[in-house]
Design a protein around this motif. Structure first.
Motif, short mmCIF file in Angstrom:
data_model
loop_
_atom_site.label_atom_id
_atom_site.label_comp_id
_atom_site.label_asym_id
_atom_site.label_seq_id
_atom_site.Cartn_x
_atom_site.Cartn_y
_atom_site.Cartn_z
N LEU A 52 -43.66 -67.96 -31.19
CA LEU A 52 -43.21 -68.09 -32.58
C LEU A 52 -41.86 -68.77 -32.65
N ARG A 53 -40.97 -68.44 -31.76
CA ARG A 53 -39.65 -69.07 -31.76
C ARG A 53 -39.74 -70.53 -31.32
N LEU A 54 -40.68 -70.83 -30.46
CA LEU A 54 -40.87 -72.21 -30.00
C LEU A 54 -41.26 -73.13 -31.15
N VAL A 55 -42.16 -72.67 -32.02
CA VAL A 55 -42.71 -73.56 -33.05
C VAL A 55 -42.01 -73.43 -34.40
N ARG A 56 -41.13 -72.42 -34.55
CA ARG A 56 -40.47 -72.23 -35.84
C ARG A 56 -39.63 -73.46 -36.18
N GLY A 57 -39.79 -73.96 -37.39
CA GLY A 57 -39.15 -75.19 -37.82
C GLY A 57 -40.06 -76.40 -37.69
N LEU A 58 -41.11 -76.27 -36.88
CA LEU A 58 -42.11 -77.33 -36.73
C LEU A 58 -43.38 -77.00 -37.50
N LEU A 59 -43.67 -75.71 -37.59
CA LEU A 59 -44.81 -75.22 -38.34
C LEU A 59 -44.35 -74.00 -39.15
N PRO A 60 -45.05 -73.71 -40.26
CA PRO A 60 -44.65 -72.54 -41.06
C PRO A 60 -45.11 -71.24 -40.40
N VAL A 61 -44.21 -70.61 -39.68
CA VAL A 61 -44.52 -69.34 -39.01
C VAL A 61 -43.49 -68.31 -39.43
N PRO A 62 -43.83 -67.03 -39.31
CA PRO A 62 -42.89 -65.99 -39.71
C PRO A 62 -41.71 -65.89 -38.75
N GLU A 63 -40.62 -65.34 -39.26
CA GLU A 63 -39.44 -65.08 -38.44
C GLU A 63 -39.64 -63.79 -37.66
N VAL A 64 -39.25 -63.81 -36.40
CA VAL A 64 -39.32 -62.60 -35.58
C VAL A 64 -38.14 -61.70 -35.93
N LEU A 65 -38.44 -60.46 -36.35
CA LEU A 65 -37.41 -59.50 -36.70
C LEU A 65 -37.12 -58.53 -35.56
N VAL A 81 -42.47 -57.24 -34.84
CA VAL A 81 -42.25 -57.18 -36.28
C VAL A 81 -41.79 -58.56 -36.74
N THR A 82 -42.49 -59.09 -37.72
CA THR A 82 -42.15 -60.42 -38.25
C THR A 82 -42.03 -60.36 -39.77
N SER A 83 -41.40 -61.39 -40.32
CA SER A 83 -41.29 -61.48 -41.77
C SER A 83 -42.65 -61.70 -42.40
N TRP A 84 -42.76 -61.31 -43.65
CA TRP A 84 -43.99 -61.52 -44.42
C TRP A 84 -43.93 -62.91 -45.06
N LEU A 85 -45.03 -63.64 -45.03
CA LEU A 85 -45.10 -64.98 -45.62
C LEU A 85 -46.01 -64.97 -46.84
N PRO A 86 -45.66 -65.78 -47.86
CA PRO A 86 -46.52 -65.87 -49.04
C PRO A 86 -47.74 -66.72 -48.77
N GLY A 87 -48.73 -66.60 -49.62
CA GLY A 87 -49.92 -67.42 -49.52
C GLY A 87 -51.19 -66.59 -49.53
N GLU A 88 -52.30 -67.28 -49.75
CA GLU A 88 -53.62 -66.66 -49.76
C GLU A 88 -54.33 -67.03 -48.47
N ARG A 89 -55.12 -66.09 -47.94
CA ARG A 89 -55.86 -66.37 -46.72
C ARG A 89 -56.73 -67.60 -46.89
N GLY A 90 -56.67 -68.50 -45.90
CA GLY A 90 -57.37 -69.77 -46.02
C GLY A 90 -58.86 -69.65 -46.17
N ASP A 91 -59.48 -68.66 -45.50
CA ASP A 91 -60.93 -68.54 -45.62
C ASP A 91 -61.36 -68.19 -47.04
N LEU A 92 -60.52 -67.42 -47.74
CA LEU A 92 -60.82 -67.09 -49.13
C LEU A 92 -60.67 -68.32 -50.03
N VAL A 93 -59.70 -69.17 -49.71
CA VAL A 93 -59.52 -70.41 -50.47
C VAL A 93 -60.70 -71.34 -50.26
N VAL A 94 -61.15 -71.48 -49.00
CA VAL A 94 -62.31 -72.31 -48.71
C VAL A 94 -63.52 -71.82 -49.50
N GLU A 95 -63.73 -70.52 -49.48
CA GLU A 95 -64.87 -69.93 -50.18
C GLU A 95 -64.82 -70.21 -51.68
N ARG A 96 -63.64 -70.07 -52.25
CA ARG A 96 -63.51 -70.30 -53.69
C ARG A 96 -63.73 -71.77 -54.05
#
Length: 300
Positions: A52-65, A81-96
Protein backbone atom coordinates in the motif's frame (compact mmCIF):
# COMPACT_ATOMS: atom_id res chain seq x y z
CA UNK A 1 -3.14 -0.55 19.46
CA UNK A 2 -5.57 2.14 18.33
CA UNK A 3 -9.03 2.40 19.82
CA UNK A 4 -11.16 0.99 17.01
CA UNK A 5 -14.47 2.11 18.45
CA UNK A 6 -17.10 0.10 20.30
CA UNK A 7 -17.92 -2.32 17.48
CA UNK A 8 -16.48 -3.77 14.31
CA UNK A 9 -18.97 -4.35 11.51
CA UNK A 10 -18.20 -6.93 8.81
CA UNK A 11 -17.78 -5.39 5.37
CA UNK A 12 -19.76 -6.90 2.51
CA UNK A 13 -18.20 -8.14 -0.70
CA UNK A 14 -15.45 -10.47 0.44
CA UNK A 15 -15.42 -14.19 1.24
CA UNK A 16 -12.79 -14.33 3.98
CA UNK A 17 -14.83 -12.66 6.73
CA UNK A 18 -11.68 -10.89 7.89
CA UNK A 19 -12.43 -7.28 6.95
CA UNK A 20 -14.40 -4.93 9.18
CA UNK A 21 -15.51 -1.32 9.42
CA UNK A 22 -14.32 0.39 12.58
CA UNK A 23 -13.54 3.85 13.88
CA UNK A 24 -10.28 5.65 14.72
CA UNK A 25 -10.34 9.09 16.35
CA UNK A 26 -13.90 9.62 15.19
CA UNK A 27 -13.22 8.69 11.56
CA UNK A 28 -14.25 5.51 9.79
CA UNK A 29 -11.47 3.00 9.28
CA UNK A 30 -11.11 -0.45 7.74
CA UNK A 31 -9.68 -3.26 9.86
CA UNK A 32 -8.29 -6.46 8.39
CA UNK A 33 -7.45 -9.39 10.64
CA UNK A 34 -4.88 -12.09 9.83
CA UNK A 35 -5.66 -15.19 11.90
CA UNK A 36 -2.84 -17.47 13.03
CA UNK A 37 -2.07 -19.97 10.31
CA UNK A 38 -2.41 -17.47 7.46
CA UNK A 39 -0.80 -19.26 4.49
CA UNK A 40 1.47 -16.26 3.93
CA UNK A 41 2.86 -16.47 7.45
CA UNK A 42 3.19 -13.95 10.26
CA UNK A 43 4.56 -11.26 7.90
CA UNK A 44 1.35 -11.03 5.83
CA UNK A 45 0.13 -7.71 7.33
CA UNK A 46 3.60 -6.22 6.93
CA UNK A 47 3.67 -7.20 3.26
CA UNK A 48 0.25 -5.69 2.62
CA UNK A 49 1.25 -2.52 4.44
CA UNK A 50 4.42 -2.22 2.35
CA UNK A 51 2.51 -2.71 -0.92
CA UNK A 52 0.00 0.00 0.00
CA UNK A 53 2.80 2.42 0.79
CA UNK A 54 4.57 1.51 -2.45
CA UNK A 55 1.61 2.44 -4.67
CA UNK A 56 0.13 5.32 -2.64
CA UNK A 57 0.17 8.45 -4.80
CA UNK A 58 0.18 6.34 -7.97
CA UNK A 59 -3.16 4.65 -7.41
CA UNK A 60 -6.09 5.51 -5.12
CA UNK A 61 -5.40 3.33 -2.09
CA UNK A 62 -6.17 3.83 1.59
CA UNK A 63 -3.67 5.28 4.03
CA UNK A 64 -2.12 2.83 6.47
CA UNK A 65 -3.01 3.87 10.02
CA UNK A 66 -1.59 0.91 11.91
CA UNK A 67 -0.10 -2.49 11.27
CA UNK A 68 0.79 -5.38 13.55
CA UNK A 69 2.63 -8.55 12.73
CA UNK A 70 0.94 -11.81 13.70
CA UNK A 71 2.49 -14.41 15.96
CA UNK A 72 1.43 -17.97 15.22
CA UNK A 73 3.37 -19.30 18.25
CA UNK A 74 1.13 -17.38 20.66
CA UNK A 75 -2.02 -17.35 18.55
CA UNK A 76 -1.98 -13.56 18.20
CA UNK A 77 -3.56 -12.46 14.91
CA UNK A 78 -1.99 -9.90 12.64
CA UNK A 79 -3.77 -6.61 12.05
CA UNK A 80 -3.88 -3.87 9.44
CA UNK A 81 -5.89 -0.67 9.92
CA UNK A 82 -6.39 1.65 6.96
CA UNK A 83 -8.42 4.75 6.20
CA UNK A 84 -11.91 4.39 4.78
CA UNK A 85 -12.34 5.44 1.13
CA UNK A 86 -15.52 6.76 -0.51
CA UNK A 87 -17.17 5.08 -3.47
CA UNK A 88 -19.50 2.28 -4.47
CA UNK A 89 -18.32 -1.27 -5.05
CA UNK A 90 -17.47 -1.67 -8.71
CA UNK A 91 -19.37 -4.91 -9.21
CA UNK A 92 -22.57 -3.19 -8.08
CA UNK A 93 -21.92 -0.35 -10.52
CA UNK A 94 -21.36 -2.81 -13.37
CA UNK A 95 -24.59 -4.58 -12.50
CA UNK A 96 -26.57 -1.36 -12.42
CA UNK A 97 -25.16 -0.04 -15.71
CA UNK A 98 -25.78 -3.35 -17.45
CA UNK A 99 -29.37 -3.52 -16.18
CA UNK A 100 -29.97 -0.02 -17.52
CA UNK A 101 -28.38 -0.84 -20.89
CA UNK A 102 -25.96 2.06 -20.35
CA UNK A 103 -23.37 1.24 -22.99
CA UNK A 104 -21.58 4.57 -22.65
CA UNK A 105 -21.36 4.17 -18.88
CA UNK A 106 -19.94 0.66 -19.19
CA UNK A 107 -17.32 1.88 -21.63
CA UNK A 108 -16.34 4.75 -19.32
CA UNK A 109 -16.15 2.41 -16.35
CA UNK A 110 -14.00 0.02 -18.39
CA UNK A 111 -11.69 2.88 -19.29
CA UNK A 112 -11.31 3.76 -15.62
CA UNK A 113 -10.66 0.20 -14.43
CA UNK A 114 -8.42 -0.55 -17.40
CA UNK A 115 -6.38 2.51 -16.45
CA UNK A 116 -5.68 0.92 -13.06
CA UNK A 117 -4.45 -2.28 -14.72
CA UNK A 118 -2.29 -0.22 -17.08
CA UNK A 119 -0.77 1.71 -14.17
CA UNK A 120 0.13 -1.53 -12.39
CA UNK A 121 1.69 -2.94 -15.55
CA UNK A 122 3.94 0.14 -15.65
CA UNK A 123 5.44 -0.58 -12.19
CA UNK A 124 8.47 -2.79 -12.96
CA UNK A 125 9.83 -5.71 -10.95
CA UNK A 126 13.04 -7.60 -11.65
CA UNK A 127 11.69 -11.14 -11.52
CA UNK A 128 8.41 -12.94 -10.84
CA UNK A 129 7.53 -14.28 -7.42
CA UNK A 130 5.55 -13.67 -4.22
CA UNK A 131 6.41 -10.90 -1.77
CA UNK A 132 7.70 -12.51 1.43
CA UNK A 133 8.50 -9.68 3.87
CA UNK A 134 8.12 -6.00 4.71
CA UNK A 135 10.96 -5.16 2.30
CA UNK A 136 8.92 -6.73 -0.51
CA UNK A 137 11.62 -9.27 -1.14
CA UNK A 138 10.55 -11.45 -4.04
CA UNK A 139 10.44 -15.18 -3.36
CA UNK A 140 10.05 -17.98 -5.90
CA UNK A 141 7.02 -19.50 -7.55
CA UNK A 142 6.92 -23.26 -8.19
CA UNK A 143 8.77 -24.34 -11.32
CA UNK A 144 6.82 -25.26 -14.44
CA UNK A 145 4.36 -23.78 -16.86
CA UNK A 146 0.60 -23.70 -17.10
CA UNK A 147 0.25 -27.31 -18.22
CA UNK A 148 2.15 -28.49 -15.14
CA UNK A 149 -0.07 -26.21 -13.06
CA UNK A 150 -3.14 -27.90 -14.53
CA UNK A 151 -1.71 -31.34 -13.77
CA UNK A 152 -0.83 -30.51 -10.16
CA UNK A 153 -3.87 -28.46 -9.16
CA UNK A 154 -6.54 -30.43 -11.01
CA UNK A 155 -5.32 -33.97 -10.41
CA UNK A 156 -8.84 -34.79 -9.19
CA UNK A 157 -10.35 -34.00 -12.61
CA UNK A 158 -10.94 -36.95 -14.93
CA UNK A 159 -8.21 -37.30 -17.53
CA UNK A 160 -10.80 -36.77 -20.30
CA UNK A 161 -11.45 -33.27 -18.91
CA UNK A 162 -7.91 -32.42 -17.88
CA UNK A 163 -6.13 -33.41 -21.11
CA UNK A 164 -7.86 -30.87 -23.41
CA UNK A 165 -7.35 -28.15 -20.79
CA UNK A 166 -3.64 -28.99 -20.69
CA UNK A 167 -3.50 -28.42 -24.46
CA UNK A 168 -5.10 -24.99 -24.02
CA UNK A 169 -2.66 -24.28 -21.20
CA UNK A 170 0.38 -25.12 -23.33
CA UNK A 171 -0.73 -22.74 -26.07
CA UNK A 172 -1.49 -20.05 -23.48
CA UNK A 173 1.95 -20.46 -21.91
CA UNK A 174 3.61 -20.09 -25.31
CA UNK A 175 1.80 -16.77 -25.74
CA UNK A 176 2.67 -15.57 -22.23
CA UNK A 177 6.33 -16.40 -22.84
CA UNK A 178 6.46 -13.82 -25.66
CA UNK A 179 6.42 -11.11 -22.96
CA UNK A 180 9.39 -11.26 -20.60
CA UNK A 181 8.77 -8.04 -18.67
CA UNK A 182 7.73 -8.36 -15.00
CA UNK A 183 5.60 -5.87 -13.08
CA UNK A 184 3.66 -5.33 -9.88
CA UNK A 185 0.47 -7.39 -10.02
CA UNK A 186 -2.58 -6.86 -7.80
CA UNK A 187 -3.83 -10.35 -8.76
CA UNK A 188 -7.41 -9.85 -7.57
CA UNK A 189 -8.21 -6.81 -9.70
CA UNK A 190 -11.90 -7.20 -10.41
CA UNK A 191 -14.77 -4.74 -9.93
CA UNK A 192 -15.61 -6.22 -6.51
CA UNK A 193 -12.27 -4.95 -5.21
CA UNK A 194 -12.60 -1.49 -6.70
CA UNK A 195 -14.50 1.51 -5.37
CA UNK A 196 -16.09 3.73 -8.00
CA UNK A 197 -17.61 7.21 -7.98
CA UNK A 198 -21.18 6.42 -9.11
CA UNK A 199 -21.45 9.73 -10.98
CA UNK A 200 -18.10 10.10 -12.75
CA UNK A 201 -17.41 6.32 -12.90
CA UNK A 202 -13.81 6.99 -11.91
CA UNK A 203 -12.06 4.51 -9.63
CA UNK A 204 -11.77 5.97 -6.12
CA UNK A 205 -10.16 3.01 -4.37
CA UNK A 206 -8.19 -0.15 -5.12
CA UNK A 207 -8.66 -2.62 -2.27
CA UNK A 208 -7.62 -6.10 -1.06
CA UNK A 209 -3.96 -6.40 -1.99
CA UNK A 210 -3.26 -9.70 -0.21
CA UNK A 211 -2.51 -11.53 -3.48
CA UNK A 212 -0.11 -8.88 -4.82
CA UNK A 213 3.11 -10.19 -6.31
CA UNK A 214 5.64 -9.63 -9.07
CA UNK A 215 4.33 -11.19 -12.25
CA UNK A 216 3.04 -10.92 -15.78
CA UNK A 217 1.72 -7.60 -17.16
CA UNK A 218 -1.42 -9.28 -18.55
CA UNK A 219 -2.50 -10.85 -15.24
CA UNK A 220 -4.59 -7.95 -13.92
CA UNK A 221 -6.05 -7.36 -17.36
CA UNK A 222 -7.29 -10.96 -17.41
CA UNK A 223 -8.82 -10.66 -13.95
CA UNK A 224 -10.72 -7.52 -14.93
CA UNK A 225 -12.24 -9.31 -17.92
CA UNK A 226 -12.85 -12.76 -16.40
CA UNK A 227 -16.58 -12.47 -15.72
CA UNK A 228 -17.43 -8.95 -16.95
CA UNK A 229 -17.71 -9.38 -20.70
CA UNK A 230 -20.08 -6.69 -21.95
CA UNK A 231 -18.49 -5.55 -25.25
CA UNK A 232 -18.54 -1.87 -24.26
CA UNK A 233 -16.87 -2.57 -20.92
CA UNK A 234 -14.26 -4.84 -22.54
CA UNK A 235 -13.54 -2.19 -25.18
CA UNK A 236 -13.00 0.43 -22.49
CA UNK A 237 -10.63 -1.78 -20.50
CA UNK A 238 -8.54 -2.80 -23.52
CA UNK A 239 -8.43 0.71 -24.97
CA UNK A 240 -7.17 2.17 -21.70
CA UNK A 241 -4.47 -0.48 -21.39
CA UNK A 242 -3.41 -0.14 -25.04
CA UNK A 243 -3.25 3.64 -24.85
CA UNK A 244 -0.42 3.27 -22.32
CA UNK A 245 1.33 0.10 -23.43
CA UNK A 246 0.27 -0.45 -27.05
CA UNK A 247 -1.09 -3.57 -28.68
CA UNK A 248 -4.12 -4.52 -30.74
CA UNK A 249 -7.32 -5.24 -28.84
CA UNK A 250 -7.69 -8.82 -30.09
CA UNK A 251 -4.09 -9.70 -29.23
CA UNK A 252 -4.40 -8.13 -25.78
CA UNK A 253 -7.57 -10.08 -25.09
CA UNK A 254 -5.81 -13.32 -26.10
CA UNK A 255 -3.04 -12.47 -23.64
CA UNK A 256 -5.42 -11.48 -20.86
CA UNK A 257 -7.42 -14.71 -21.10
CA UNK A 258 -4.21 -16.76 -21.25
CA UNK A 259 -2.77 -15.06 -18.16
CA UNK A 260 -6.01 -15.56 -16.25
CA UNK A 261 -5.80 -19.33 -16.68
CA UNK A 262 -3.31 -19.43 -13.78
CA UNK A 263 -5.92 -18.01 -11.43
CA UNK A 264 -8.83 -19.98 -12.90
CA UNK A 265 -7.01 -23.27 -12.38
CA UNK A 266 -6.17 -22.37 -8.79
CA UNK A 267 -9.76 -21.32 -8.09
CA UNK A 268 -11.15 -24.48 -9.69
CA UNK A 269 -8.91 -26.52 -7.39
CA UNK A 270 -10.82 -24.92 -4.50
CA UNK A 271 -14.30 -25.62 -5.85
CA UNK A 272 -16.88 -25.51 -3.08
CA UNK A 273 -15.03 -23.00 -0.89
CA UNK A 274 -16.80 -19.87 -2.14
CA UNK A 275 -19.00 -18.64 -5.03
CA UNK A 276 -16.05 -17.28 -7.02
CA UNK A 277 -14.28 -20.64 -6.95
CA UNK A 278 -17.48 -22.37 -8.06
CA UNK A 279 -18.13 -19.91 -10.86
CA UNK A 280 -14.51 -20.14 -12.00
CA UNK A 281 -14.81 -23.93 -12.16
CA UNK A 282 -17.80 -23.67 -14.48
CA UNK A 283 -15.90 -21.24 -16.68
CA UNK A 284 -12.76 -23.39 -16.76
CA UNK A 285 -14.74 -26.48 -17.73
CA UNK A 286 -16.21 -24.50 -20.64
CA UNK A 287 -12.67 -23.54 -21.70
CA UNK A 288 -11.60 -27.19 -21.54
CA UNK A 289 -14.63 -28.40 -23.48
CA UNK A 290 -14.25 -25.79 -26.24
CA UNK A 291 -10.44 -25.84 -26.31
CA UNK A 292 -10.59 -22.04 -26.32
CA UNK A 293 -9.49 -19.52 -23.65
CA UNK A 294 -12.37 -17.25 -24.73
CA UNK A 295 -15.10 -19.85 -24.12
CA UNK A 296 -18.13 -18.94 -22.02
CA UNK A 297 -20.42 -21.44 -20.25
CA UNK A 298 -23.61 -22.19 -22.18
CA UNK A 299 -25.72 -21.94 -19.02
CA UNK A 300 -24.29 -18.58 -17.95
Amino acid sequence: MSDLGPTLQPLAGGHSGRTFLGEVAGDRAVVRLYPPGDPRGDAAPEVDQAVLRLVRGLLPVPEVLEGRRGDASTGRPGLLVTSWLPGERGDLVVERLAAAGDTDGLRRLGTSTGGVAAALAAMPELRPGPFVDAELTVGAFPDGGLDEWVASRLAHWPEADRAPLAEVARDAQDLLDTVQRVCLVHSDLNPKNLLVDPDTLEVTGVLDWEFAHAGHPWTDLGNLLRFDRDPAYVDGVLSAWASRHGGAADALLDGARSADLWALVDLAAREGENPVADRSTVLLRAVAEAGDVHAWPREA
